[in-house]
Scaffold this motif. Structure first.
Motif, short mmCIF file in Angstrom:
data_model
loop_
_atom_site.label_atom_id
_atom_site.label_comp_id
_atom_site.label_asym_id
_atom_site.label_seq_id
_atom_site.Cartn_x
_atom_site.Cartn_y
_atom_site.Cartn_z
N PHE A 125 33.95 9.78 -71.37
CA PHE A 125 34.43 10.41 -70.13
C PHE A 125 35.96 10.40 -70.07
N ARG A 126 36.50 11.20 -69.17
CA ARG A 126 37.91 11.10 -68.83
C ARG A 126 38.10 11.50 -67.38
N THR A 127 39.01 10.81 -66.72
CA THR A 127 39.33 11.10 -65.33
C THR A 127 40.29 12.27 -65.27
N LEU A 128 40.05 13.17 -64.32
CA LEU A 128 40.95 14.29 -64.07
C LEU A 128 41.75 14.01 -62.81
N VAL A 129 43.06 14.10 -62.91
CA VAL A 129 43.89 13.89 -61.74
C VAL A 129 43.68 15.04 -60.75
N HIS A 130 43.64 14.74 -59.46
CA HIS A 130 43.61 15.81 -58.46
C HIS A 130 44.93 16.55 -58.54
N GLU A 131 44.86 17.82 -58.88
CA GLU A 131 46.09 18.60 -59.08
C GLU A 131 46.97 18.61 -57.83
N GLU A 132 46.34 18.59 -56.66
CA GLU A 132 47.08 18.64 -55.40
C GLU A 132 47.87 17.37 -55.14
N SER A 133 47.56 16.29 -55.89
CA SER A 133 48.30 15.05 -55.69
C SER A 133 49.62 15.03 -56.46
N LEU A 134 49.82 16.01 -57.33
CA LEU A 134 51.06 16.09 -58.09
C LEU A 134 52.11 16.88 -57.31
N PRO A 135 53.38 16.68 -57.62
CA PRO A 135 54.43 17.43 -56.92
C PRO A 135 54.24 18.93 -57.08
N GLU A 136 54.68 19.69 -56.10
CA GLU A 136 54.54 21.14 -56.14
C GLU A 136 55.28 21.70 -57.36
N ASN A 137 54.64 22.66 -58.03
CA ASN A 137 55.20 23.29 -59.23
C ASN A 137 55.41 22.30 -60.37
N TYR A 138 54.60 21.25 -60.39
CA TYR A 138 54.71 20.25 -61.45
C TYR A 138 54.33 20.90 -62.78
N ALA A 139 55.20 20.85 -63.75
CA ALA A 139 55.03 21.63 -64.98
C ALA A 139 54.39 20.85 -66.11
N GLU A 140 54.28 19.54 -65.97
CA GLU A 140 53.85 18.74 -67.12
C GLU A 140 52.33 18.66 -67.27
N ILE A 141 51.57 19.01 -66.25
CA ILE A 141 50.11 18.96 -66.38
C ILE A 141 49.64 20.11 -67.26
N LEU A 142 48.75 19.80 -68.19
CA LEU A 142 48.25 20.79 -69.13
C LEU A 142 46.92 21.36 -68.66
N ASP A 143 46.55 22.53 -69.21
CA ASP A 143 45.35 23.19 -68.74
C ASP A 143 44.11 22.32 -68.87
N TRP A 144 43.99 21.56 -69.97
CA TRP A 144 42.79 20.76 -70.15
C TRP A 144 42.74 19.55 -69.22
#
Length: 436
Positions: free
Chosen positions: A147-166
């Motif tokens: 398994f792997r945990t997925l971060v809630h995208e909304e918890s990251l700063p707006e327009n955060y560029a470092e999160i990847l599609d996967w």
């Protein structure tokens, strides 16, 4: 004699399941689980199933049976969630299902009248959360989780560029192509134990792509459309659930929406540190204590008790506060639930210093886990016995893609000149792994 034959069939089945990267260790409870799920005849047949998908003709040949005689028996097992039937390369193929993620989940993903699910729920809880046969069987130095945990995208700063599609749940869901929805195995287990979840409804387990096709085709869940899948992500985010996905980069087959009160993964982590921190996201919760009001919302929301409120006297906007939140970085899964609950802007997510990259696909994950768990020789023996040259080549190709250190582990585990020779031959032929 019949009783002895039945018992030996379950023994062979347990041993066969235990050869997989996620096994079936134990001497007591596991046998009670298997005897509840399988008839003696089903156990005997399943103990002879291949670990990797094969056609009914190939399996029938190995068993000395006619394909037309074997096919309905395999279809019946697949309908019960006891083996996998997968549509691959234009043909239906069948394979042994692992305990997790596999027969345990499939047995509780719908309401069944042919199975004592209340009894099964008690056995599974005992096996997974009260004894250590299962959780203690994993190599402590392993780096790869199912398994792997997925971060809630909304918890990251707006327009955060470092999160990847996967790493994005929304992207994973949009790219799946097929979706299905089932009862949550864990909430269903807790329901039968008299502990109904007060956080979310039972129907919340999402299967994707090939997994969705298998689940829907065998009535283990219902097919849904993309809009319903995305709506479910939004609902579970608002409810403070954790997204836990298949640990592969390409074509994940599921996303679970997990609560701390029911989820066996999260409870196993809290009780036994099961799988360590191998299934965290690439993000970490952090608190700016100078703006924290100590309201405890993040502490209550954390699914693994990684946040505590500590004395930290400070002043904010002319008001004095005595307490602030503190994150235990060794326990944090990086799910982002706490940051979503924080109304003061004190809790935020930041990238971990070292990014964990998941295996490229299921084939690579199984290979890597087999090496780490000391079970690669079982996988190779299964693969090279009757597989086509293409798939055998894919297996060796996958070994070639591993780091030199992991190739060494593979050779040490097998203790055989054959693998060294096969790897050298593959290098000469430039064999590449096949994406299965």
């Amino acid at each position: 004699m019949g009783h002895l034959t039945s018992k030996s069939g379950y023994q062979r089945l347990r041993q066969r399941l235990d050869q997989m990267p996620v096994g079936a260790p134990g001497r007591t409870t596991i046998y009670e689980i298997l005897s509840t799920l399988y008839t003696p005849e089903e156990a005997e047949l399943t103990s002879k199933m291949p670990m990797r998908p094969r056609s009914v003709e190939s399996i029938a040949k190995n068993l000395g049976m006619a394909p037309d005689e074997l096919r309905p028996r395999l279809e019946a097992l697949a309908e019960k969630g006891l083996i996998l039937d997968l549509w691959l390369a234009g043909k239906m193929r069948y394979a042994l299902a692992p305990t997790i993620v596999g027969i345990f989940e499939f047995s509780m993903m719908r309401v069944r009248t042919d199975l004592d699910q209340k009894k099964l729920a008690g056995l599974m809880r005992h096996y997974l959360l009260e004894e250590e046969d299962f959780t203690g069987s994993f190599e402590p130095g392993a780096e790869t989780s199912p398994f792997r945990t997925l971060v809630h995208e909304e918890s990251l700063p707006e327009n955060y560029a470092e999160i990847l599609d996967w790493e994005r749940a929304t992207h994973i869901v949009k790219q799946a192509g097929k979706w299905s929805l089932s009862l949550c195995h864990c909430r269903h287990v807790e329901h039968h134990l008299g502990n109904d979840c007060r956080v979310f409804r039972m129907e919340s387990c999402m299967s994707l792509g090939m997994g969705a096709d298998y689940v829907a085709r065998n009535a283990l869940g219902r097919p849904i459309e993309l809009n319903e899948a995305l709506d479910l992500l939004a609902e579970t985010r608002e409810a403070g659930l954790v997204h836990i996905a298949d640990n592969v980069k390409n074509r994940p087959t599921f996303i679970c929406n997990c609560c701390s009160c029911c989820c066996e993964i999260l409870q196993g982590f809290k009780r036994f540190k099961w799988l360590g921190t191998t299934f965290t996201s690439n993000y970490l919760a952090c608190c700016e204590q100078e703006i924290c009001t100590g309201c405890r919302k993040c502490e209550k929301a954390c699914p693994v008790d990684a946040i505590t409120i500590v004395k930290a006297p400070h002043e904010k906007d002319g008001k004095r506060y005595r307490f602030a939140a503190l994150v235990n970085r060794e326990l944090c899964l990086g799910c982002g639930v706490c940051a979503l609950k924080c109304e003061d802007g004190a809790m935020h997510m930041e990238s971990r210093s070292k990014r964990r990259i998941p295996p490229v696909n299921t084939f690579a994950r199984v290979m890597t886990m087999a090496i780490e768990q000391g079970k690669l020789h079982y996988l190779l023996a299964d693969a090279l016995d009757g597989w086509s040259g293409k798939v055998a080549g894919a297996l060796i190709g996958a070994v070639l893609k591993l780091t030199p250190a992991r190739q060494l582990l593979a050779r040490q585990e097998l203790k055989s000149r054959f693998v060294d020779m096969a790897i050298q031959a593959a290098r000469k032929r430039n064999i590449k792994g096949v994406d299965l």
